[in-house]
Design an enzyme around this catalytic site. Structure first.
Site, PDB file in Angstrom:
ATOM      1  N   LYS A  49       0.834  -1.190   0.000  1.00 57.02           N
ATOM      2  CA  LYS A  49       0.000   0.000   0.000  1.00 57.02           C
ATOM      3  C   LYS A  49       0.868   1.239   0.000  1.00 57.02           C
ATOM      4  CE  LYS A  49      -3.198  -2.409   3.088  1.00 57.02           C
ATOM      5  NZ  LYS A  49      -3.558  -2.593   4.506  1.00 57.02           N
ATOM      6  N   GLY A  50       2.137   1.045   0.387  1.00 55.48           N
ATOM      7  CA  GLY A  50       3.012   2.184   0.673  1.00 55.48           C
ATOM      8  C   GLY A  50       3.228   3.168  -0.459  1.00 55.48           C
ATOM      9  N   GLU A 105       7.814   2.044  -6.261  1.00 56.67           N
ATOM     10  CA  GLU A 105       7.962   1.554  -4.888  1.00 56.67           C
ATOM     11  C   GLU A 105       8.062   2.756  -3.932  1.00 56.67           C
ATOM     12  OE1 GLU A 105       7.398  -0.327  -2.580  1.00 56.67           O
ATOM     13  OE2 GLU A 105       8.639  -2.117  -2.770  1.00 56.67           O
ATOM     14  N   ASP A 106       7.714   2.528  -2.680  1.00 57.10           N
ATOM     15  CA  ASP A 106       7.818   3.622  -1.700  1.00 57.10           C
ATOM     16  C   ASP A 106       9.243   3.788  -1.188  1.00 57.10           C
ATOM     17  OD1 ASP A 106       7.771   1.204  -0.300  1.00 57.10           O
ATOM     18  OD2 ASP A 106       6.260   1.823   1.162  1.00 57.10           O
ATOM     19  N   ASP A 109      14.845  -0.766   0.921  1.00 58.96           N
ATOM     20  CA  ASP A 109      15.598  -0.950   2.162  1.00 58.96           C
ATOM     21  C   ASP A 109      16.649  -2.042   1.908  1.00 58.96           C
ATOM     22  OD1 ASP A 109      16.142  -0.692   4.920  1.00 58.96           O
ATOM     23  OD2 ASP A 109      14.647  -2.160   5.472  1.00 58.96           O
ATOM     24  N   LYS A 137      17.242   3.720   0.740  1.00 52.74           N
ATOM     25  CA  LYS A 137      18.012   3.548   1.974  1.00 52.74           C
ATOM     26  C   LYS A 137      19.200   2.646   1.646  1.00 52.74           C
ATOM     27  CE  LYS A 137      15.146   2.927   5.798  1.00 52.74           C
ATOM     28  NZ  LYS A 137      14.520   2.054   6.825  1.00 52.74           N
ATOM     29  N   PHE A 158      13.895   4.271  10.468  1.00 54.26           N
ATOM     30  CA  PHE A 158      12.557   3.903  10.015  1.00 54.26           C
ATOM     31  C   PHE A 158      11.696   5.157   9.870  1.00 54.26           C
ATOM     32  CE2 PHE A 158       8.348   2.043  10.021  1.00 54.26           C
ATOM     33  CZ  PHE A 158       8.533   0.904   9.251  1.00 54.26           C
ATOM     34  N   VAL A 159      11.226   5.387   8.661  1.00 55.44           N
ATOM     35  CA  VAL A 159      10.480   6.613   8.380  1.00 55.44           C
ATOM     36  C   VAL A 159       9.022   6.303   8.057  1.00 55.44           C
ATOM     37  CG1 VAL A 159      12.550   7.815   7.584  1.00 55.44           C
ATOM     38  CG2 VAL A 159      11.120   6.605   5.927  1.00 55.44           C
ATOM     39  N   ASP A 165       3.905   3.451   6.348  1.00 55.71           N
ATOM     40  CA  ASP A 165       3.248   3.237   7.637  1.00 55.71           C
ATOM     41  C   ASP A 165       4.199   2.739   8.714  1.00 55.71           C
ATOM     42  OD1 ASP A 165       3.631   0.568   6.513  1.00 55.71           O
ATOM     43  OD2 ASP A 165       2.351  -0.132   8.133  1.00 55.71           O
ATOM     44  N   ARG A 171       0.132   6.732   7.254  1.00 51.46           N
ATOM     45  CA  ARG A 171       0.158   6.826   5.789  1.00 51.46           C
ATOM     46  C   ARG A 171      -0.393   8.171   5.324  1.00 51.46           C
ATOM     47  NH1 ARG A 171       1.350   1.629   3.913  1.00 51.46           N
ATOM     48  NH2 ARG A 171       0.428  -0.104   5.031  1.00 51.46           N
TER      49      ARG A 171
END
Ligand code: 5GP
Length: 190
Positions: A49-50, A105-106, A109, A137, A158-159, A165, A171
């Site tokens: 969902k990001g 993509e959001d 990582d 990242k 972690f953002v 989320d 969100r």
């Protein structure tokens, strides 16, 4: 359970990337993509969902003709760490063979989710496949993966916000931020 305020902004410790910075960068990325794909058609697929908020803004800055689709991928493991085992929970409906595909993509990582998705789409023989991420990242990377387009590079923290989320919250923040410490644990907030 962590405690959340009635107003989501009150649970934020620090804003890393402002609404205005995001808006400007998204417009730049849309213009770059429009130039790179001039004369072509694109299938833009976002990862649920990001990436939904980034995607919604990005496609309105793209001027070449597009079709849209989405995919949901879940990685086993806890909420803040990726395990590398990816399961597709909702697939795309668009045939992508012979098409130019842009995967949205959001955040990248470890890179495990995206390398899985890239291999999954490559097997469907698109004419081309590129990746755009709002955030990168790179220090957390476990597999070699460089996005074709990147909004912002962030450190190993972690953002949340702008689609991203923590425990399904945050969100709806219009910026990228770090939550207050009490969000991570069970302690009562003052
Ligand atoms: P990767 O497979 O690259 O380790 O993980 C990618 C996914 O993990 C992202 O799509 C996102 O859902 C989640 N993720 C990784 N880092 C962060 C982060 O800093 N904040 C949030 N909210 N999600 C993250």
């Amino acid at each position: 359970m962590a405690h959340f305020s009635a107003n989501v902004h009150e649970d934020i410790k620090k804003v890393l990337i402002t609404e205005e910075q995001i808006r400007k960068r998204v417009e730049e990325l849309g213009a770059q993509i429009s130039e790179d794909y001039a004369g072509k058609e694109l299938v833009v697929i976002f990862v649920l969902k990001g990436a939904s908020i980034f995607f919604a803004d990005l496609i309105r800055s793209i001027v070449v003709p597009i079709r849209i689709d989405s995919i949901a991928a879940a990685s086993y493991g806890n909420t803040t760490k990726s395990s590398g085992t990816v399961r597709i929970e909702k697939d795309i409906e668009t045939p992508i063979e012979g098409k130019h595909v842009l995967l949205v993509e959001d955040i990248i990582d470890t890179g495990l989710t995206l390398s899985y998705l890239k291999a999954y789409f490559e097997r469907q023989k698109p004419a081309s496949l590129r990746v755009i991420t709002l955030l990168d990242k790179p220090v957390a990377r476990k597999v070699q993966l460089v996005p074709d387009y990147n909004g912002f590079t962030v450190g190993n923290e972690f953002v949340v916000g702008y689609g991203l989320d923590y425990a399904q919250r945050f969100r709806n923040l219009p910026y990228i931020a770090i939550p207050k410490d009490y969000v991570w644990n069970d302690e009562e907030k003052e």
